[in-house]
Scaffold this active site. Structure first.
Site, mmCIF file in Angstrom:
data_model
loop_
_atom_site.group_PDB
_atom_site.id
_atom_site.type_symbol
_atom_site.label_atom_id
_atom_site.label_comp_id
_atom_site.label_asym_id
_atom_site.label_seq_id
_atom_site.Cartn_x
_atom_site.Cartn_y
_atom_site.Cartn_z
ATOM 1 N N HIS A 193 -14.056 -2.697 23.117
ATOM 2 C CA HIS A 193 -13.129 -1.583 22.871
ATOM 3 C C HIS A 193 -13.815 -0.402 22.208
ATOM 4 O O HIS A 193 -13.501 0.748 22.480
ATOM 5 C CB HIS A 193 -12.004 -2.017 21.935
ATOM 6 C CG HIS A 193 -10.809 -2.592 22.632
ATOM 7 N ND1 HIS A 193 -10.108 -1.917 23.584
ATOM 8 C CD2 HIS A 193 -10.200 -3.795 22.506
ATOM 9 C CE1 HIS A 193 -9.104 -2.668 24.020
ATOM 10 N NE2 HIS A 193 -9.137 -3.817 23.385
ATOM 11 N N TYR B 230 2.935 9.089 22.193
ATOM 12 C CA TYR B 230 1.694 9.716 22.620
ATOM 13 C C TYR B 230 0.884 8.725 23.436
ATOM 14 O O TYR B 230 0.670 7.589 22.998
ATOM 15 C CB TYR B 230 0.871 10.172 21.406
ATOM 16 C CG TYR B 230 -0.323 10.993 21.837
ATOM 17 C CD1 TYR B 230 -0.211 12.369 21.955
ATOM 18 C CD2 TYR B 230 -1.527 10.389 22.176
ATOM 19 C CE1 TYR B 230 -1.276 13.132 22.387
ATOM 20 C CE2 TYR B 230 -2.601 11.139 22.620
ATOM 21 C CZ TYR B 230 -2.473 12.519 22.726
ATOM 22 O OH TYR B 230 -3.526 13.268 23.171
ATOM 23 N N GLU C 1 21.626 5.732 -19.772
ATOM 24 C CA GLU C 1 20.538 6.514 -19.172
ATOM 25 C C GLU C 1 20.713 8.004 -19.429
ATOM 26 O O GLU C 1 19.983 8.821 -18.875
ATOM 27 C CB GLU C 1 20.454 6.217 -17.666
ATOM 28 C CG GLU C 1 20.176 4.725 -17.407
ATOM 29 C CD GLU C 1 19.715 4.411 -15.995
ATOM 30 O OE1 GLU C 1 19.941 5.235 -15.092
ATOM 31 O OE2 GLU C 1 19.097 3.350 -15.813
ATOM 32 N N HIS D 54 27.559 11.263 -14.522
ATOM 33 C CA HIS D 54 27.756 10.023 -13.780
ATOM 34 C C HIS D 54 28.931 9.242 -14.379
ATOM 35 O O HIS D 54 29.782 8.730 -13.654
ATOM 36 C CB HIS D 54 26.491 9.165 -13.816
ATOM 37 C CG HIS D 54 25.408 9.630 -12.876
ATOM 38 N ND1 HIS D 54 24.834 10.860 -12.958
ATOM 39 C CD2 HIS D 54 24.825 9.018 -11.815
ATOM 40 C CE1 HIS D 54 23.918 10.984 -11.997
ATOM 41 N NE2 HIS D 54 23.897 9.871 -11.292
ATOM 42 N N GLN E 227 -1.960 19.501 19.581
ATOM 43 C CA GLN E 227 -0.890 20.402 20.029
ATOM 44 C C GLN E 227 0.335 19.618 20.508
ATOM 45 O O GLN E 227 1.478 20.050 20.314
ATOM 46 C CB GLN E 227 -1.400 21.383 21.108
ATOM 47 C CG GLN E 227 -1.963 20.775 22.383
ATOM 48 C CD GLN E 227 -3.445 20.398 22.275
ATOM 49 O OE1 GLN E 227 -3.995 20.225 21.181
ATOM 50 N NE2 GLN E 227 -4.106 20.259 23.427
ATOM 51 N N GLN F 277 -12.912 -7.964 22.193
ATOM 52 C CA GLN F 277 -12.661 -6.936 21.189
ATOM 53 C C GLN F 277 -13.797 -5.941 21.115
ATOM 54 O O GLN F 277 -13.590 -4.732 21.008
ATOM 55 C CB GLN F 277 -12.500 -7.535 19.779
ATOM 56 C CG GLN F 277 -11.127 -8.047 19.479
ATOM 57 C CD GLN F 277 -10.060 -7.112 19.955
ATOM 58 O OE1 GLN F 277 -9.860 -6.043 19.387
ATOM 59 N NE2 GLN F 277 -9.364 -7.478 21.018
ATOM 60 N N SER G 151 -10.379 -1.840 16.587
ATOM 61 C CA SER G 151 -9.764 -3.144 16.815
ATOM 62 C C SER G 151 -10.557 -4.270 16.135
ATOM 63 O O SER G 151 -11.752 -4.144 15.880
ATOM 64 C CB SER G 151 -9.686 -3.395 18.315
ATOM 65 O OG SER G 151 -8.722 -4.375 18.588
ATOM 66 N N ASN H 191 -7.032 10.120 19.718
ATOM 67 C CA ASN H 191 -8.339 10.378 19.113
ATOM 68 C C ASN H 191 -8.156 10.922 17.679
ATOM 69 O O ASN H 191 -7.053 10.971 17.161
ATOM 70 C CB ASN H 191 -9.160 11.337 19.998
ATOM 71 C CG ASN H 191 -8.519 12.719 20.092
ATOM 72 O OD1 ASN H 191 -7.660 13.092 19.285
ATOM 73 N ND2 ASN H 191 -8.939 13.483 21.077
ATOM 74 N N GLU I 73 -6.488 -7.998 12.369
ATOM 75 C CA GLU I 73 -5.466 -7.523 13.313
ATOM 76 C C GLU I 73 -5.047 -8.660 14.256
ATOM 77 O O GLU I 73 -3.878 -8.982 14.375
ATOM 78 C CB GLU I 73 -6.066 -6.348 14.095
ATOM 79 C CG GLU I 73 -5.122 -5.723 15.104
ATOM 80 C CD GLU I 73 -5.856 -4.759 16.030
ATOM 81 O OE1 GLU I 73 -7.112 -4.770 16.077
ATOM 82 O OE2 GLU I 73 -5.170 -3.997 16.743
ATOM 83 N N HIS I 74 -6.042 -9.254 14.941
ATOM 84 C CA HIS I 74 -5.785 -10.390 15.830
ATOM 85 C C HIS I 74 -6.421 -11.637 15.234
ATOM 86 O O HIS I 74 -7.579 -11.603 14.828
ATOM 87 C CB HIS I 74 -6.437 -10.190 17.209
ATOM 88 C CG HIS I 74 -6.028 -8.954 17.924
ATOM 89 N ND1 HIS I 74 -6.732 -7.772 17.811
ATOM 90 C CD2 HIS I 74 -5.002 -8.699 18.770
ATOM 91 C CE1 HIS I 74 -6.150 -6.844 18.574
ATOM 92 N NE2 HIS I 74 -5.093 -7.367 19.160
ATOM 93 N N ASP J 170 -2.314 -9.025 24.706
ATOM 94 C CA ASP J 170 -2.563 -7.594 24.903
ATOM 95 C C ASP J 170 -1.700 -7.021 26.012
ATOM 96 O O ASP J 170 -1.294 -5.860 25.956
ATOM 97 C CB ASP J 170 -4.033 -7.364 25.293
ATOM 98 C CG ASP J 170 -4.959 -7.502 24.118
ATOM 99 O OD1 ASP J 170 -4.474 -7.494 22.977
ATOM 100 O OD2 ASP J 170 -6.191 -7.637 24.346
#
Lengths: 422, 422
Positions: B254, B121, B407, B412, B183, B251, B229, B206, B319-320, B353
Site C-alpha cells: 500500500h 471524498y 455552584e 438556574h 478545493q 499491507q 496502513s 492525499n 489497525e488490522h 478489505d
C-alpha cells in the site's frame, strides 16, 4: 430583547474563541516544557499561574476526608442522588459486543471494549462545578474505564474546592492531581513521573486548556471543544412568559457570549417574554454577565405555524432546546438538531443540568447538527470481528482476488490465493 | 525482516505526515479562494492541479451509463455482492431511539437521528478504489442520511474512473462532482453555486485533502485522518509461514511507510516467515513500495507465552490484526486494542478489505486505543430527551435549586423556583 419575524436566513449569532497566535504559541511552549521537564515543569507552571508552590501533585485521602467535613451533609446527599441518576441513565446506553453466525460457519461482529484510561479536566476558581465532575466521570465509569484520572488547578492555599473533591469521590475517581491549565493537559497526554498518560481527555476549561486539547488531539482522543452555552425555547401560547424568561436568563448568566433564543408561534408570548426578561434581569446577581448576553446574542423569533417554528429550531441546532407547547412530546419527530430536548414546563433546563440523569456536556455552536451529548459510547471503542469459514472462503476467494486486481493490488490477491485450492 | 525478542518497550514504528508549513498555507489559501470564488475557483484549481478545464462539475446520468459499458458484467456483480454484504453488516449496527417511563410520569431517553448530509471524498488517479466508495457510502446510507454527495478529481480526459462511478451508483449516491483536492473539501464544507454544503466529510485523500479536512473540522464533522496502513499477525506454530508472508506483503504494497508486523510464540515460524517474505517480495509487482516498507517498518516479535504475545499486540494497537492460532476465537477477550480482528487462516485481511461486510476504514497509528472502524454511529447523532413530570419536579425542585446555588448560579435556581409551589 429584539422580536423578529421568522425568515429564510436564520442562524444563531455564535462566537467561538479560537485563541490568538500568541496564546497558541504559549500553549505549544508549555506542552514542550512538560514533555521534557515532567513533574518539575508542572510545579513551576503551577507556581507561575496558580501562585502556589506545591511539593506533591497528588490529592491525599486526608484531603478528601477534610472536604467531606466542609460540605454540609444535605449537599453530599444531593450530589449522591444526582450521581445515581446519572449512573442509571448512562447504564441504559451500554451495548453488548455482538456476533452473527452464518450457516456456512462464518462469524462477524463488533467487540465493544472500554478505553483503558481517561483524564477529566475540572476547571478551578469561580467555575468549580461539582456537576461537571459527575457528568464527565460517571459515563466513563459506566463504560468500564478502569483508570479515571482527575486534574484541577489548586487555589492559592494549595487545595481543591471541597465540593469538587466530594463529587470526585462520589463518582468513583481514585487518582486526583492538583494541576491545571495547558500543563495539566500535556501531563495527561504525555505523562510525567507522577501522572501516567491517558487515552482520552474530557472536560471544559479556559482558552489555554481548549487550545492544549486541540494540540494533543490525535496522540490522545478528546471530547468536543465547547463554545458558549445556548438555549432555545420553542413555545406556543400555552407557555408562561415568566418561566421562559427565567430559563433564558439561566443560560445568559453563564457567559456574556451565551445565546438565549425564544421561537414562538405567539406574538403575545414574544412580547410578554421580552418584558419579563427585562424585569427579571434587573434583579439578577450575575446581571453584568447576563445583560450583554441577552443584548448581543438574545433574540425572539415569531413563526406563522408550528412547523415553521420547528424548522427554525432545526436551523439554529441549539445545545439546549425546551419545548413548551401543547402536545410537546409529539413534536420531537420533526426536531432533527438539538443537543438535549427538554419537554414540557416541568423540564426546565436546570433539571437536566444537575439532576435528571442525561448528560449536561452537549454540542454547542451548531455542532448538534452532527454531534451528540457526552455518552457511554465516547468511552468505548468497537473492533470489527471477522471469522471467515473455510467454506465461505472457498466460495468467495476468486471474487475477492478479482476485486483486489481491479484495484491493482496484486499482493492482496496473492494473500487470498496462498490459501485457495483452485 | 528483523526478529526481536519481546521486551517492555514495544511500539510500532509509526509515521504520520502532518504536512509542512508551506502545505498548510497552500491549503488555507485554497479554502479562502473557494469560499470567495465558488464554482469559478473550483474550475480554476481543477485546471491547475488536474490539468483539465471543465464547464460543469456535475457527473451526468450519461456518464454513469457509459461507465457501466466499460466495466465487465462480472465485475459489476462482484461490486454488487460486496455492497450487499457491507449493507447487511452495517444494518445490524442500527440502533433505535429509546425512552424510559417512570411511575411518576417522567420520561428520559435518547433520540437517534441521521445526519442531514454527508460528503464522501474519493481519491483520483492510481489510488481510485471502488471499495473505498462502498465502505464510506453504504454506512451513511444505512444510517439514513438523505443527501450523500461524492467528490473525486477528474482525469485529464475530464472523467472519473468507471469502477468508481459504478460503485457510487451501486451504493446509492445521487450527487457526484468532478472536483478533488483541498478545493473539494472547501466546497463540501462551505458550499458553492453547484455544491450545497454538507454536515460531515469522510474518505481518504492525499496530504492536501487531509490538511483541508483538519482545517474545516468544527464547521463540519470529519472522519479520522488516516495514517499509513498497518497489519499485525498474531500466530503460533500452527500457522503457515507462506500465508503470513503473503499477508504482511499485502499491507506493505500500500505504502512505503506501511507497517507489517508478526508477533509469534514460535521462533521457527518467525524464521520461516522472514525468509518467505524475502522470497515473495522478489516477485511482487509493487515491490518498490513493499520493500522499503518491510525494511523500515516491518518487524517480527517473538514472545515466550500466548499472554505475552497478546499483551504485545495491545501495546501495538494495530489497525488490522490477524489471529492465526489454535482456538483463535477464544483469544479475543484479552485483545483490547485493534481496529479489526481477523480470526483464523481463512480470514486473510483482503477478505475484510473488500467483501465480508465490516468496514475497511479503520483507526491507524495507535488510535485503535480509542477509536473505532467507520460505522453507522458515525452518521447519526443522539439527542437527549428529558420530560420531567409535575410530580417528579415537585419532589426534586428544592434539591435542584440547592445544587444550582452551590455552584453560584442563581438564575438556574430561579428557573426552577418560577415553577415551584413551595
Amino acid at each position: 430583547m429584539k422580536i423578529i419575524q421568522v425568515n429564510e436566513d436564520i442562524s444563531l449569532k455564535r462566537s467561538v474563541d479560537s485563541g490568538t497566535e500568541e496564546q497558541r504559541a504559549i500553549v505549544k511552549d508549555i506542552i514542550g516544557a512538560v514533555k521534557s521537564g515532567g513533574d518539575q515543569a508542572l510545579f513551576d507552571f503551577t507556581e507561575k499561574f496558580d501562585r502556589v508552590r506545591l511539593s506533591s501533585l497528588t490529592v491525599t485521602d486526608a484531603e478528601i476526608e477534610e472536604a467531606y467535613k466542609e460540605v454540609p451533609n444535605a449537599t453530599v446527599e444531593i450530589i449522591k442522588e444526582a450521581a445515581e441518576n446519572i449512573r442509571v441513565f448512562h447504564e441504559k446506553q451500554l451495548r453488548n459486543s455482538w456476533i452473527t453466525t452464518e450457516k456456512n460457519g462464518t462469524m462477524l461482529g463488533q467487540k465493544v471494549t472500554p478505553l483503558d484510561s481517561v483524564g477529566v479536566y475540572v476547571p478551578g476558581g469561580t467555575a468549580a462545578y461539582p456537576s461537571s465532575v459527575l457528568m464527565n466521570v460517571v459515563p466513563a465509569q459506566v463504560a468500564g474505564v478502569e483508570r479515571i484520572v482527575m486534574v484541577s488547578p489548586p487555589g492559592q492555599d494549595g487545595k481543591l474546592p471541597a465540593g469538587v473533591l466530594v463529587a470526585a469521590k462520589e463518582s468513583g475517581v481514585k487518582e486526583i492531581y492538583k494541576v491545571g491549565g495547558a500543563q495539566a493537559i500535556a501531563a495527561l497526554a504525555y505523562g510525567t513521573e507522577s501522572i501516567k498518560p491517558v487515552d482520552k481527555i474530557t472536560g471544559p476549561g479556559n482558552i489555554f486548556v481548549a487550545l492544549a486539547k486541540r494540540e494533543v488531539f490525535g496522540d490522545v482522543d478528546i471530547d468536543m471543544i465547547a463554545g458558549p452555552s445556548e438555549i432555545t425555547v420553542l413555545a406556543d401560547e400555552t407557555a408562561r412568559a415568566n418561566e421562559i424568561a427565567a430559563d433564558l436568563l439561566s443560560q445568559a448568566e453563564h457567559d456574556a457570549r451565551a445565546c438565549s433564543v425564544l421561537v414562538t408561534t405567539s406574538r403575545k408570548l414574544a412580547e410578554e417574554t421580552a418584558s419579563e426578561v427585562e424585569k427579571q434581569l434587573a434583579v439578577l446577581p450575575r446581571k453584568e454577565i447576563a445583560a450583554p448576553a441577552i443584548a448581543d446574542y438574545g433574540a425572539i423569533y415569531v413563526a406563522e405555524t408550528v412547523d415553521e417554528a420547528i424548522e427554525t429550531v432545526n436551523k439554529l441546532a441549539p445545545e439546549h432546546l425546551e419545548v413548551i407547547m401543547e402536545n410537546a412530546m409529539e413534536k420531537i419527530g420533526k426536531i432533527r438538531h438539538a443537543g438535549a430536548i427538554f419537554i414540557g414546563r416541568y423540564s426546565s433546563e436546570p433539571v437536566g443540568d444537575y439532576f435528571a440523569g442525561p448528560n449536561h456536556v452537549l454540542p454547542t455552536n451548531g455542532t448538534a447538527r452532527f454531534s451528540s451529548p457526552l455518552n457511554v459510547d465516547d468511552f468505548q471503542k468497537k473492533s470489527s470481528i471477522i471469522m471467515y469459514s473455510e467454506q465461505a472462503f472457498n466460495e468467495n476467494a476468486a471474487k475477492i482476488a478479482a476485486f483486489a486486481r481491479l484495484e491493482g493490488l496484486e499482493a492482496h490477491a496473492r494473500s487470498i490465493e496462498a490459501r485457495f485450492k483452485k
